[in-house]
Structures are given as C-alpha cells and as structure tokens.
Enzyme design. Structure first.
Site, short mmCIF file in Angstrom:
data_model
loop_
_atom_site.label_atom_id
_atom_site.label_comp_id
_atom_site.label_asym_id
_atom_site.label_seq_id
_atom_site.Cartn_x
_atom_site.Cartn_y
_atom_site.Cartn_z
N ASP A 109 0.56 -1.14 0.06
CA ASP A 109 -0.39 -0.22 -0.11
C ASP A 109 1.13 0.73 0.06
O ASP A 109 0.16 2.14 0.26
CB ASP A 109 -0.83 0.13 1.20
CG ASP A 109 -0.04 0.21 2.08
OD1 ASP A 109 0.61 -0.15 2.31
OD2 ASP A 109 -1.12 -0.75 3.10
N LYS A 159 -1.53 20.52 8.05
CA LYS A 159 -0.71 19.04 8.37
C LYS A 159 0.52 19.28 8.34
O LYS A 159 1.64 18.76 6.99
CB LYS A 159 -1.15 17.91 7.24
CG LYS A 159 -2.60 18.05 7.72
CD LYS A 159 -3.33 17.19 6.27
CE LYS A 159 -4.90 17.12 6.98
NZ LYS A 159 -5.47 16.28 5.37
#
Length: 243
Positions: A109, A159
């Site tokens: 992933d 972020k």
C-alpha cells in the site's frame, strides 16, 4: 542487484467498497494502480526481478500483471491460501529468500520514490539482518502555534511534517537470516522487528520528505490526497533525474 518483493495479500478493509472486488494493490491512484507505481519505482532503481506475495483476490493481481513483460520487468508470484499476515507471507516465501543475498521488500500500500539501494548497502555493510526505511511523521491534523501568555493563536500549519518523529516507511532490506525470525502467522512489525531491535540487528535509514515522496494508501482520504500530490509533482519519479 537484489530481488524485490511486494507484500500484496491484504484485504484493504478501510478502502471498501473499492476493495470488495479489487485487491488493494490494484486500486487506482490517478491513472495507475498502487502496484504499478511500485513496479515503475523498483525498475527505476534497477530492480527488474519482482516477486509478488499475493493473497486476497490473487487471481486478479496475476491476471492484471502477468509476467511483467509489459512493464519491462520479470514478475513471479508466491500465493497464500489463507491469511498469514506480513510475517507469515514472507515465511511462506522462504525458499525465495534463501536464494538471495539481500531482498528489498515493500508493503503493498506504499507509493514512494525513495532510493531502496541505500537499504541494501546498509544491511550488507553493517552485517545486519534487516534495515528499514524511516520517514517523518506527517500530522493528520493542522497544528496550532499558541502564545500562552496572551492566549492567542499566532500561526496555523496545515498537516505539517514532524521531523522529531519518525515512522516505519514499509520498505525493507532483508538478508536470508530474517527467516529465523519470521512467524508462521502474524505481522512482521509485531513479531520479528521487536525481536531484531532488542538484539541490535535492525538498522534504519532516514529519508527526508521532500526531496523524496512517500504515501501509504490506507483510506479513501489517502487515495484522494495521493492523487492530487502526484499530479502536482508531475509524476512519482519526475524529480529524480539521476539513479
């Protein structure tokens, strides 16, 4: 050059309903699937022999990738008939691990362009069992800078990448000795790695983000963010002009 393995057996439950009929490595991020980005990346760094460790919906992975000829690489498969976890999947591929001095392994992933050759060099030069790639933690939230005396917010960082914290990047270099630490069932992160760390046999290479790119595709939000980021940087390998 070392062989590369892709751990591609997971269910991808947090990406449902996409992964009800499509295995997680075949989920599209923009114009390509996750595993196609990985093949492109590995080939760029000279890894043209790839073993895919397949489990859930393995037939679709095999059908889609085939021999690897269309990507300019050679792809073979080791399949699991039941869920084994990342450690068990590698144990299941023990015969392949034994035949190679070093093996680069990537979680199915992860989309990245970090240089995996550095991991191979490290594990060889220092006589370790394994070396893992570490990447800085990216906060899932915006961070507030606060003036405590005045109780005012003075800055807002959306972020940010937190270089005081490093996380497992899901890319590894192993020697055949790793087989002695692998479980029949279970994840390598919870079994072999803690044992290797306690024994002083687990190395690490830190990769700054940027200049490198790294993203784990775990959720629909990750999928959306990665699509935008890859488009913005002009392709995964666009900024890496030299091997």
């Amino acid at each position: 050059m070392a062989l590369a393995m892709i751990l591609a057996g997971g269910y991808g439950k947090r990406l449902r309903p996409l992964t009800l009929e499509v295995p997680k490595p075949l989920v599209k991020v923009g114009e390509k699937s996750v595993i196609e980005y990985q093949i492109e990346w590995l080939k760029y760094y000279g890894f043209d022999e790839i073993v895919v460790l397949a489990g859930y919906l393995k037939e679709k992975i095999i059908e889609h990738l085939g021999s690897g000829a269309k990507y300019g690489v050679s792809i073979t498969y080791v399949v699991e008939d039941e869920p084994l976890g990342t450690g068990g999947a590698l144990k299941n591929a023990g015969s392949v691990l034994k035949r190679n001095e070093t093996v680069v392994v990537v979680n199915g992933d992860v989309i990245t362009n970090i240089d995996p050759r550095k991991l191979v060099e490290d594990v060889k030069e220092r006589g370790l069992v394994a070396t893992i790639a570490a990447v800085p933690l990216r906060s899932p939230y915006g961070i507030l800078s606060i003036d405590e005396e005045r109780r005012l917010i003075v800055d807002f960082k959306e972020k940010p990448i937190l270089y005081e914290y490093w996380i497992n990047g899901g890319v590894y270099a192993f020697t055949p000795k790793i087989i002695d630490y692998l479980p029949e069932y279970g994840d390598i992160e919870k079994t072999a790695f803690p044992e290797l760390a306690s024994a002083g046999k687990l190395g690490v290479i830190k990769y700054s983000i940027p200049p490198y790119y790294w993203k784990s595709i775990d959720t629909h939000k990750d999928l959306e963010e990665a699509s935008k980021e890859l488009q913005a940087i002009g392709g995964l390998l666009g900024s890496l002009s030299e091997k």
